[in-house]
Design a protein around this motif. Structure first.
Motif, PDB file in Angstrom:
ATOM      1  N   PRO A  90       0.831  -1.206   0.000  1.00 27.88           N
ATOM      2  CA  PRO A  90       0.000   0.000   0.000  1.00 27.88           C
ATOM      3  C   PRO A  90       0.869   1.262   0.000  1.00 27.88           C
ATOM      4  N   GLU A 119      -2.653   0.474  -4.066  1.00 29.15           N
ATOM      5  CA  GLU A 119      -1.651  -0.584  -4.079  1.00 29.15           C
ATOM      6  C   GLU A 119      -0.559  -0.232  -5.072  1.00 29.15           C
ATOM      7  N   ILE A 126     -10.510  -0.798   0.911  1.00 33.31           N
ATOM      8  CA  ILE A 126      -9.139  -1.270   1.109  1.00 33.31           C
ATOM      9  C   ILE A 126      -9.194  -2.676   1.667  1.00 33.31           C
TER      10      ILE A 126
END
Length: 133
Positions: free
Chosen positions: A42, A51, A132
């Motif tokens: 990340p 990412e 996420i």
């Protein structure tokens, strides 16, 4: 090497590598050339986390070898590489130490814009979701 010859190899130990594969007469091994380990991490971009793909030497610095025979039993799958990832792979190989002389002979000369390649990769990976995982 042509971009279509690049492959992603998923190994049973969880590692993913990008490389070229040379056919062998023996089915017990596959021969990989110029393998780079793929790691997704990340990173902050503006106000969100995205990412980021990192490519690094697979076995380096333990050896300067660029060709390895891997037992077929250690391979889970082999997949084609996208055009954006192919360009990024070539870019990283060109920038790495100890690959310059060999890669210059193999990869055609062209100016590659790192931001353009990274944006192409992000577009390929974009799921349209802000979640996420």
């Amino acid at each position: 090497m042509t971009p279509s010859s690049y492959k992603i190899v998923k190994l049973i130990n969880g590692e993913d590598i990008i490389c070229t594969i040379t056919p062998l007469k023996c089915d017990k091994h596959i021969r990989v050339e110029f393998p780079l380990k793929m790691q997704v991490a990340p990173r902050m971009q503006r106000d969100r986390v995205v990412e980021s793909l990192h490519l690094s030497h697979w076995v380096h610095p333990a050896t300067e070898t660029t060709i390895f025979d891997i037992p077929s039993t250690s391979v889970i799958m082999v997949a084609e590489v996208s055009p954006g990832l192919s360009k990024y792979y070539e870019y990283v190989l060109k920038k790495m130490d100890n690959f310059d002389d060999t890669i210059e002979e193999i990869i055609h000369e062209e100016d590659i814009d790192e931001d353009e390649i990274y944006n192409e990769l992000l577009m390929e990976l974009d799921t349209g979701s802000d979640s996420i995982h």
